[in-house]
Design a protein around this motif. Structure first.
Motif, PDB file in Angstrom:
ATOM      1  N   CYS A  31      -6.249  -6.126   4.825  1.00 23.53           N
ATOM      2  CA  CYS A  31      -5.419  -7.003   4.008  1.00 23.53           C
ATOM      3  C   CYS A  31      -5.895  -6.922   2.549  1.00 23.53           C
ATOM      4  N   GLU A  32      -5.077  -7.413   1.656  1.00 24.85           N
ATOM      5  CA  GLU A  32      -5.440  -7.448   0.239  1.00 24.85           C
ATOM      6  C   GLU A  32      -6.499  -8.521  -0.016  1.00 24.85           C
ATOM      7  N   GLY A  33      -7.103  -8.464  -1.201  1.00 23.77           N
ATOM      8  CA  GLY A  33      -8.053  -9.477  -1.609  1.00 23.77           C
ATOM      9  C   GLY A  33      -9.483  -8.981  -1.608  1.00 23.77           C
ATOM     10  N   GLU A  34     -10.390  -9.926  -1.764  1.00 25.15           N
ATOM     11  CA  GLU A  34     -11.824  -9.628  -1.735  1.00 25.15           C
ATOM     12  C   GLU A  34     -12.509 -10.751  -0.980  1.00 25.15           C
ATOM     13  N   GLU A  36     -12.030 -11.422   2.057  1.00 23.04           N
ATOM     14  CA  GLU A  36     -11.009 -12.018   2.916  1.00 23.04           C
ATOM     15  C   GLU A  36     -11.243 -11.669   4.383  1.00 23.04           C
ATOM     16  N   SER A  50     -10.289  -7.688   4.126  1.00 28.54           N
ATOM     17  CA  SER A  50     -10.105  -7.011   2.847  1.00 28.54           C
ATOM     18  C   SER A  50     -11.007  -5.778   2.826  1.00 28.54           C
ATOM     19  N   LEU A  93      -3.110   0.261   0.301  1.00 31.54           N
ATOM     20  CA  LEU A  93      -4.235  -0.359   1.014  1.00 31.54           C
ATOM     21  C   LEU A  93      -5.035   0.640   1.835  1.00 31.54           C
TER      22      LEU A  93
END
Length: 321
Positions: A31-34, A36, A50, A93
């Motif tokens: 998934c996106e983010g940091e 996460e 993430s 991703l």
């Protein structure tokens, strides 16, 4: 015959099939983010991570003796489209996760999914024609380009899971022409139109958007001989490994493929099959660990070279303990 079973040491001595950490490929969701971690409600104990978390999971897998991880993205809504153009983005991703693992210097193989369902707004594995069916040839062109983008990011194995006709040959030719002759292909050769993919579709965010079903391109669960034809075609087109999916409910197909072809055959314990064990154990209907090891051993008994399993890290650590 019971004399051979009278003591643990004797049962161990005559055991025909054994599990080893090297038997596993660990599927991971991105998934996106940091920083996460997003637990997946329908996959008890499984999360999306993430990219920084994916790198950590890859380190854990390598330390446990698992030879490869398989990456699956949960693409943001804004990046999904009718033409799945995000699949060709070299900074999507999956590509960023591959580079993250490679840049970390982790000694582990990285396998990437070649299919369009994580990128389409309609949830299908290919591009839709005007009549609503999946356009085979137009899809194959994009799949070949997608595989090239993934190989350029550092993927060691590209794994077409789409079930389009002719895509293995197209991908092999594209990889060769693009200077990636060492990138291997694991073909989802016998992928059935199964009811056991629901939690996976939740994990990659494609389930609620799927229009219709995938029976026009995935295999009929009633067919067995057709699986052998599919495998034969993929091998002839350049597949290095073949796969049967689902695995646990299709061990007869795994056995037939293993007996017929002199090529490595892998099987995927699908999200639904994973959930069967987890939910059965949660309901108190059996001992979880015993059921799990019995199921995984059955893959080896059927002739599987390796198993894609969400239980991979847990089992590999137990086997090394």
């Amino acid at each position: 015959m019971r004399r051979r079973r009278q003591a643990p040491w004797m049962r161990e001595m005559v055991r025909e099939h054994r599990l080893h950490p090297s038997d596993f490929i660990w599927p991971l969701f991105i998934c996106e983010g940091e920083g996460e971690e997003q637990p997946i409600a329908s996959l008890r104990g499984v999360s999306r991570w993430s990219i920084d978390g994916i790198v950590e999971r890859a380190k854990e897998a390598a330390d446990a003796g698992i030879p490869a991880v398989a990456l699956f993205p949960n693409t943001a809504d804004k990046d999904r489209s009718e033409d799945a153009r995000e699949a060709l983005n070299p900074d999507n991703l999956v590509c960023r996760a591959v580079r993250g693992i490679k840049d970390a210097g982790i000694e582990i193989g990285v396998m990437t999914d070649v299919a369009l369902d994580p990128y389409t707004s309609h949830g299908h594995d290919g591009l839709l024609a005007e009549d609503g069916s999946v356009d085979n040839d137009a899809t194959v062109d994009i799949l070949a380009a997608q595989a090239l983008v993934q190989a350029a990011a550092g993927a060691d194995i590209v794994a077409p899971s789409d079930m389009m006709d002719g895509r293995i040959a197209a991908i092999r030719d594209t990889l060769e022409d693009g200077g990636h002759s060492n990138t291997a292909i694991m073909a989802y050769s016998a992928k059935y139109a199964s009811a056991l993919y629901g939690p996976f579709r939740d994990a990659v965010g494609s389930g609620d958007r799927l229009k219709g079903d995938k029976r026009g391109y995935q295999m009929d669960p009633a067919n067995g001989m057709e699986a052998l034809q599919e495998v034969e075609l993929d091998i002839s087109e350049g597949a290095d490994f073949v796969m049967v999916k689902p695995g646990m409910l299709y061990l007869d197909i795994v056995a037939r493929v293993a007996d017929t072809f002199e090529t490595p055959v892998f099987a995927y314990m699908t999200s639904g099959e994973f959930a069967m064990i987890e939910e059965c154990a949660a309901a108190g209907a059996g001992d979880r660990d015993t059921m799990l090891m019995e199921a995984l051993t059955a893959f080896k008994r059927a002739g599987a070279t390796g198993i894609l399993s969400y239980h991979a890290l847990e089992v590999a650590r137990k086997l090394r303990a």
